[in-house]
Design an enzyme around this catalytic site. Structure first.
Site, PDB file in Angstrom:
ATOM      1  N   CYS A  53      27.449 -28.406 -55.663  1.00 10.86           N
ATOM      2  CA  CYS A  53      28.588 -27.979 -55.153  1.00 10.86           C
ATOM      3  C   CYS A  53      30.226 -29.088 -55.427  1.00 10.86           C
ATOM      4  CB  CYS A  53      28.624 -28.310 -53.378  1.00 10.86           C
ATOM      5  SG  CYS A  53      30.251 -28.517 -52.333  1.00 10.86           S
ATOM      6  N   TYR A  84      37.526 -17.857 -53.455  1.00 14.06           N
ATOM      7  CA  TYR A  84      35.965 -18.458 -53.200  1.00 14.06           C
ATOM      8  C   TYR A  84      35.069 -17.917 -53.088  1.00 14.06           C
ATOM      9  CZ  TYR A  84      32.718 -22.154 -50.854  1.00 14.06           C
ATOM     10  OH  TYR A  84      31.421 -23.505 -50.355  1.00 14.06           O
ATOM     11  N   GLU A  96      30.434 -23.262 -59.604  1.00 16.11           N
ATOM     12  CA  GLU A  96      31.463 -23.878 -59.448  1.00 16.11           C
ATOM     13  C   GLU A  96      31.701 -25.334 -60.734  1.00 16.11           C
ATOM     14  OE1 GLU A  96      30.844 -25.615 -55.462  1.00 16.11           O
ATOM     15  OE2 GLU A  96      31.013 -23.124 -54.311  1.00 16.11           O
ATOM     16  N   ASP A 131      22.137 -26.070 -51.277  1.00 14.17           N
ATOM     17  CA  ASP A 131      22.808 -25.108 -51.791  1.00 14.17           C
ATOM     18  C   ASP A 131      22.234 -24.040 -52.970  1.00 14.17           C
ATOM     19  OD1 ASP A 131      24.810 -26.427 -49.972  1.00 14.17           O
ATOM     20  OD2 ASP A 131      25.602 -27.351 -51.766  1.00 14.17           O
ATOM     21  N   TYR A 136      25.669 -22.754 -58.175  1.00 13.96           N
ATOM     22  CA  TYR A 136      25.506 -24.593 -58.321  1.00 13.96           C
ATOM     23  C   TYR A 136      24.667 -24.511 -59.411  1.00 13.96           C
ATOM     24  CZ  TYR A 136      26.496 -22.937 -53.316  1.00 13.96           C
ATOM     25  OH  TYR A 136      27.770 -22.953 -51.966  1.00 13.96           O
ATOM     26  N   CYS A 199      28.639 -32.249 -47.699  1.00 10.11           N
ATOM     27  CA  CYS A 199      28.386 -32.924 -49.384  1.00 10.11           C
ATOM     28  C   CYS A 199      26.529 -33.217 -49.781  1.00 10.11           C
ATOM     29  CB  CYS A 199      28.844 -34.804 -50.403  1.00 10.11           C
ATOM     30  SG  CYS A 199      28.693 -34.990 -51.666  1.00 10.11           S
ATOM     31  N   CYS A 208      19.240 -42.194 -67.200  1.00  9.83           N
ATOM     32  CA  CYS A 208      19.944 -41.931 -68.579  1.00  9.83           C
ATOM     33  C   CYS A 208      20.328 -43.117 -69.865  1.00  9.83           C
ATOM     34  CB  CYS A 208      21.077 -40.620 -68.368  1.00  9.83           C
ATOM     35  SG  CYS A 208      21.232 -39.932 -69.480  1.00  9.83           S
TER      36      CYS A 208
END
Length: 214
Positions: A53, A84, A96, A131, A136, A199, A208
């Site tokens: 998202c 959208y 997105e 999501d 996504y 969110c 990483c």
């Protein structure tokens, strides 16, 4: 929010037709006041990522030092100038995405890749957390051969770390940057305008080993 459900990207012939008219962007960046259609200043560069998202993803990047401007939109599909609601049907093929303009003297592309990898789960395919849908998916969309080489190298490095931590294969798509279509004004800097808004972005907790953490 609407939640796309399709697990496969439609072909060009299956995709919604879209329109010739660009999405009208009438508001400046909610935090900086900059025009979202600003030209890239001399010495700055651009990057584009899909991490789920785009509301939460954009907040991550506007809070990243060295990012001059952030904006959300759609990329990687077939439908020109989608809305959208169209993207949420899964019938445009778009992801997105967040496009950022950044100062490489302050933050390197490797540093941005580290932010990308550490703030979502790139092993989930056509979903991110709760999501679900093709919009996504995890994606890195590169603008130069150097960006593509860095993205592919970072993917190989991080995939090894994820595997060692028990995660499955990385499903991130890495491709040359496709056309970027601006999302509607309401979606730009959404979580700055709606601090209590949804969110669903979250990382794996696996660091990483590139960029600032190398």
């Amino acid at each position: 929010m609407l939640f796309g459900k399709l697990a496969t990207i439609p072909t060009k012939s299956e995709a919604l037709p879209g329109r010739d008219t660009e999405m009208p962007i009438t508001q400046p960046h909610f935090l900086s006041g900059l025009d979202l259609r600003s030209a890239i200043p001399e010495g700055m560069e651009q990057a584009m990522f899909g991490m789920g998202c785009f509301w939460g993803v954009e907040r991550i990047f506007w809070n990243t030092q060295g990012v001059w401007l952030s904006m959300v939109g759609y990329a990687g599909g077939h439908t020109p100038n989608p809305s959208y609601r169209e993207v949420c049907t899964g019938m445009t093929g778009h992801n997105e995405v967040v496009r950022v303009i950044y100062d490489p003297k302050v933050i390197s592309y490797d540093d941005l890749l580290r932010v990308f990898w550490e703030n979502h789960d790139p092993t989930q395919g056509m979903r991110q957390g709760n999501d679900r849908g093709t919009q996504y998916r995890s994606g890195i969309y590169t603008h130069t051969p150097a960006q593509k080489a860095a993205a592919e190298a970072s993917c190989a490095t991080y995939a090894k770390r994820l595997s060692e931590a028990g995660y499955g294969a990385v499903t991130t798509e890495i491709s040359d940057a496709p056309p970027f279509y601006y999302a509607e004004d309401d979606h730009q800097q959404y979580l700055a305008k709606n601090p209590a808004g949804y969110c669903g972005i979250g990382g794996t907790g696996v660091s990483c080993p590139i960029g600032l953490s190398a």
